[in-house]
Design an enzyme around this catalytic site. Structure first.
Site, PDB file in Angstrom:
ATOM      1  CG  HIS A 187      -2.047  -0.932   1.147  1.00 27.81           C
ATOM      2  ND1 HIS A 187      -2.695  -1.424   2.243  1.00 27.81           N
ATOM      3  CD2 HIS A 187      -2.668  -1.481   0.075  1.00 27.81           C
ATOM      4  CE1 HIS A 187      -3.670  -2.231   1.860  1.00 27.81           C
ATOM      5  NE2 HIS A 187      -3.673  -2.282   0.560  1.00 27.81           N
ATOM      6  CB  CYS A 493      -5.624  -2.710 -18.003  1.00 29.30           C
ATOM      7  SG  CYS A 493      -6.351  -4.261 -17.430  1.00 29.30           S
TER       8      CYS A 493
END
Length: 538
Positions: A187, A493
């Site tokens: 994160h 992607c």
């Protein structure tokens, strides 16, 4: 400056590209004060106050940061409000356990469970939980602010760093982040990349120093360098700065081309607010809108109107440009309470993506209704994640058609948009002709993970999880070739599309459409232009 460490060089792994030189600042784990416990009533009251203090502080950070950072912090806030988790803690206090002991025991158990998980998402939550534990303990001990004042250009070193502590640091003056452990897919790495903060992880043991130079391109940390090394570093940093500046200018030029063919560059977004990025307006459209953020709101599962407003906002921003929205990709590394199954031995190979949505039509139909309504408002394409066999696509198509029919019968404008699939399961990549899809989007992160049988977040497997492995490239090329023959669109992607190092290989594989992070749009367009003008990659 210590002579024995002057010029010492440490190598790690790049988490965010960039350069930083400044004071070496080490962040240590928070130390909590010893406190005297009171009666069960006093301890329960003290813990409630500490939880409220921690929750308010994290909520302030989330509100100030917005976007993806807010989504990450919502996990911590949600746990502080989870009565099912808190009840046993207060029960222990009722049996004369001190508030800090009861709180630590509950969090330590959760931390151990998450730390033992094999995937990065759960491991990252372990760091989040440790941060939460220490914040509440700090509040119990009367420590209101455990974040030291840090010079703006400092190279900050820590064992690991949770997102909330990253967001407490003022990065406006530059600086960099050097982690002894950590992961490029954590994160805090996502936040560092979004803010352009250079970051290197997995450096191992590093001694203290006065000055440090962090090279996010070369993945190195150099301590107390001499004048010659500083000069070389600054020349590299200036070259990097000029390259980024020229890349921004390239955005205003005509579309990128390679070998005479136009390369379409779209963007990936996590939520509607990502469209506010300064470079987003230069994209050819939205190649991937993730919808999982809708599952983490304070009100639980999103209703049809909430979803419709989010989808419609993106379509109105795009105008005539295409917008590809991916249906809920929950499960695997994205567990969602009340939606994903509990206790799966291997959630990455479990009930996730389209498998999960088909198993929960009560939730899936709500999303499909919102998408069907939004389809009449713009150039919408819908793709399904984690598709393995053609029957799954047909089941989703039938459910979508049923939803459209119901809406029209109710007098609501709705239509069936173009339908495609994520190519991330090797079986799907090997049997593309069996899918009745109008487009394919390659999810290179999961595709590489499944092809190479390596958890992409496990640092110990860093040398094996190679996106340029011939087997991975063969499946990418196979998908691009099928798209040409079937006249179906093909894009990629995954993270490969946002990394200039991989662009030559992707173009050689036949890809002519890439969907990248908004912050990478300029750099990728520049990389393509250089290949086209310089002949590299031919």
């Amino acid at each position: 400056m210590r002579a024995d460490i002057a010029g010492m060089l440490f190598r790690g792994r790049t988490a965010s590209i960039g350069f930083a030189r400044g004071p070496f600042i080490r962040l240590s784990a928070a130390k909590n004060r010893t406190r005297i416990a009171g009666s069960p009533q006093d301890e329960a009251s003290a813990l409630r106050d500490a939880i409220r203090t921690a929750s308010e502080h994290i909520a302030e950070l989330a509100s100030a940061a917005g976007g993806e950072a807010a989504q990450i912090l919502e996990f911590q806030v949600a746990l502080l409000e989870d009565q099912e988790f808190l009840d046993p803690v207060f029960a222990a206090i009722g049996e004369w356990t001190s508030a800090d002991t009861a709180w630590s025991a509950a969090l330590d158990e959760q931390i151990a469970d998450y730390s033992a998980a094999s995937d990065e998402y759960l491991q990252a939550r372990s760091s989040d939980l440790a941060d939460l534990r220490d914040r509440v303990l700090g509040a119990l001990g009367g420590d209101e602010d455990q974040t030291p004042k840090i010079p703006g250009d400092a190279v900050i070193c820590a064992d690991d760093l949770p997102p909330s502590r990253f967001l407490e640091i003022d990065w406006s003056g530059g600086g960099g982040l050097a982690l002894l452990q950590g992961s490029p897919t954590s994160h805090v790495a996502m936040l560092a990349r979004a803010r352009g903060i250079p970051m290197v992880v997995q450096l191992g043991a590093v001694p203290d120093a006065a000055i440090a130079m962090l090279d996010g391109e070369g993945a190195t940390l150099e301590l107390d360098p001499d004048a010659a090394r500083i000069g070389l570093f600054e020349r590299r940093r200036e070259a990097h700065r000029k390259s980024r500046a020229s890349a921004r200018a390239i955005l205003r030029k005509p579309a990128a081309t390679w070998r005479g063919e136009r390369i379409r560059l779209l963007i990936n977004i996590q939520r509607v607010e990502d469209l506010e990025h300064a470079d987003a307006k230069f994209a050819d459209g939205v190649g991937l809108m993730r919808t999982e953020f809708l599952l983490t709101g304070p009100d639980g599962m999103p209703d049809e109107e909430t979803q419709y407003r989010a989808y419609d906002a993106v379509l109105q921003w795009a105008g005539q440009r295409p917008v590809t929205i991916r249906t809920f990709d929950a499960g695997g590394d994205k567990p969602v309470a009340g939606f994903t199954p509990d206790g799966e031995a291997n959630p990455f190979l479990g009930v996730r993506g389209l498998r999960l949505c088909l198993a929960r039509p009560d939730i899936f139909k709500v999303q499909l209704r919102a998408l069907a309504r939004a389809a009449v408002r713009g150039n919408l394409k819908v793709m399904f994640p984690m598709v393995t066999v053609a029957a799954e696509l047909e089941a989703a198509r039938a459910l979508f058609a049923e939803v459209v029919g119901n809406l029209q019968a109710e007098g609501v404008s709705a239509m069936l948009p173009e339908l495609g699939i994520m190519v991330e399961v090797p079986a799907a990549a090997m049997a593309l002709a069996s899918f009745r899809a109008t487009f394919f989007s390659i999810g290179s992160n999961d595709l590489a993970q499944y092809v190479l049988a390596c958890d992409r977040s496990n640092g110990a497997l860093g040398t094996l999880i190679d996106p340029l492995h011939p087997a991975v490239l063969e499946l990418i090329a196979r998908t691009a070739e099928h798209g040409r023959h079937a006249r179906a669109g093909v894009s990629l992607c995954g993270d490969m599309a946002s990394d200039p190092r991989f662009i030559p290989a992707l173009l050689q594989c036949g890809l002519r459409e890439l969907s990248v992070n908004p912050s990478a749009l300029a750099q990728i367009k520049q990389a393509i232009e250089r290949l086209s003008s310089g002949g590299s990659g031919e």
